[in-house]
Design a protein around this motif. Structure first.
Motif, PDB file in Angstrom:
ATOM      1  N   ASP A 121       0.833  -1.191   0.000  1.00 27.26           N
ATOM      2  CA  ASP A 121       0.000   0.000   0.000  1.00 27.26           C
ATOM      3  C   ASP A 121       0.872   1.247   0.000  1.00 27.26           C
ATOM      4  OD1 ASP A 121      -2.407   1.278   0.061  1.00 27.26           O
ATOM      5  OD2 ASP A 121      -2.918   0.770   2.132  1.00 27.26           O
ATOM      6  N   LYS A 136      -3.902  -2.986   5.016  1.00 26.91           N
ATOM      7  CA  LYS A 136      -4.431  -1.691   4.576  1.00 26.91           C
ATOM      8  C   LYS A 136      -5.317  -1.069   5.653  1.00 26.91           C
ATOM      9  CE  LYS A 136      -4.224  -2.398  -0.371  1.00 26.91           C
ATOM     10  NZ  LYS A 136      -4.540  -1.709  -1.593  1.00 26.91           N
ATOM     11  N   ARG A 184      -4.829   2.511   7.621  1.00 22.24           N
ATOM     12  CA  ARG A 184      -5.898   3.513   7.596  1.00 22.24           C
ATOM     13  C   ARG A 184      -6.335   3.933   8.997  1.00 22.24           C
ATOM     14  NH1 ARG A 184      -5.056   2.110   2.837  1.00 22.24           N
ATOM     15  NH2 ARG A 184      -5.535   3.578   1.176  1.00 22.24           N
TER      16      ARG A 184
END
Ligand code: FES
Ligand SMILES: [Fe+2]
Length: 347
Positions: free
Chosen positions: A145, A280, A284
């Protein structure tokens, strides 16, 4: 107030090598400078100042034939060393056009990463190759990512190395909960341009480690080095997992976080598409707190605090940065200012 200077001279991770195909260009802003990355037909990466010396047109709007970049405005052409090779409007070539140049940046490809060297006035060229990883990475890293953090790199690094936000920010059934908080004691030692958490058994309250399964002794070594590289090297018997988080400032208000992974554990590679969403989601969660924190970081607010062993790594980061800047200023070698230490915190 800590010095917010963006560090140079340093190698920074520009982008995952797989995102730059032969014959492609990719414009990026790094440390406030517009850079045009590309890969020539032969597969070699390069980095040009994204600026046409004729009338300032960013070269990214032009075309690249795998050999030369052509400016979109008047068609001047430049080779991958930045030298002008053609000026279509010239009738008689009285000018030595090869002396017309756009800038270049030292650029290297290693471990599946494209690195760029951001020079200083004292050191225009790198004396060392890009930083080595904690273990060989055959075939290069897998890119997980890339996330834009809307903050100064200092806050991104501190957030990344902060051990005490875990139970609050990363609460989830698959990772850990507040109820699993306990006292941790970890050994740290100076390491290159940073420090490392001396090899230890992974925390027993991290379910993610259990997913790795396997047999044999499990060890983890986490290291941080300036300007913003965190590596985690997990060995399970003879097998291993290497995680890399690389922070690259876009400018003083924005930072790119690149996350990579490499493993020789076949089954982890096989289920990687299933694991990636967890990685991911984790990043986040950090992004959300960093965004919220920015709302509090406004002029007129009191200075921030670094308190206790849980914030020691943040303090070390600032000390390392200070020494890096002082060494650069004095034109001497960096001397790691840290000592071996044991830190204790609850998380
Ligand atoms: S501005 Fe690039 S060729 Fe004129
Ligand atoms: Fe985090």
């Amino acid at each position: 107030m800590h010095d917010q200077t963006l560090l140079r001279p340093c190698w920074y991770v520009a982008l995952p090598a797989g995102q730059l195909k032969a014959g492609a260009m990719k414009p990026l802003t790094i440390l406030g400078e517009q850079i045009l990355f590309g890969r020539d037909r032969a597969g070699k990466v390069f980095a040009l100042k994204d600026f046409c010396p004729h009338r300032g047109m960013p070269l990214r709007y032009g075309t690249f034939d795998g050999c030369e970049v052509e400016c979109c405005y008047h068609g001047w052409r430049f080779n991958t060393q930045g030298a002008c090779t053609s000026i279509p409007s010239l009738v008689e070539e009285k000018t030595d056009i090869a002396r017309i140049k756009t800038g270049t940046y030292p650029c290297a490809e290693a471990d599946g990463l494209v690195w760029v060297f951001m020079a200083s006035s004292q050191q225009p060229q790198p004396t060392l190759p890009p930083p080595a990883m904690p273990a060989p990475i055959p075939g290069g890293f897998t890119h997980i990512d890339s996330v834009l953090f809307p903050c100064h790199i200092d806050h991104a690094v501190i957030g990344l190395m902060d051990p005490s936000h875990g139970p609050f920010v990363h609460q989830s059934w698959w990772w850990r909960t507040k109820r699993s908080m306990h006292v941790k004691e970890k050994q740290f030692a100076p390491h290159g341009l940073g420090f490392r958490m001396v090899s230890h058994k992974p925390s027993s309250n991290s379910r993610a480690y259990r997913i790795l399964g396997g047999s044999g002794e499990r060890r983890t070594e986490i290291a941080f080095q300036l300007p913003g590289l965190r590596t985690e090297h997990i060995t399970i018997g003879t097998k291993q997992v290497v995680l890399l988080t690389a922070l690259t400032p876009i400018d003083e208000q924005r930072t790119m976080l690149h996350q990579f992974m490499h493993t020789d554990i076949g089954f982890v590679n096989a289920i990687r598409p299933l694991l990636t969403p967890f990685g991911k989601a984790f990043i986040r969660q950090d992004l959300t707190v960093v965004k919220r924190q920015q709302e509090g970081l406004i002029p007129g607010h009191p200075p921030l605090m670094l308190l206790g062993d849980a914030d020691a790594q943040a303090l070390w980061y600032y000390r390392l940065k200070k020494e890096f800047l002082a060494a650069e200023e004095d034109g001497r070698a960096f001397e790691n200012p840290l000592k071996e230490r044991t830190l204790r915190w609850r998380s």
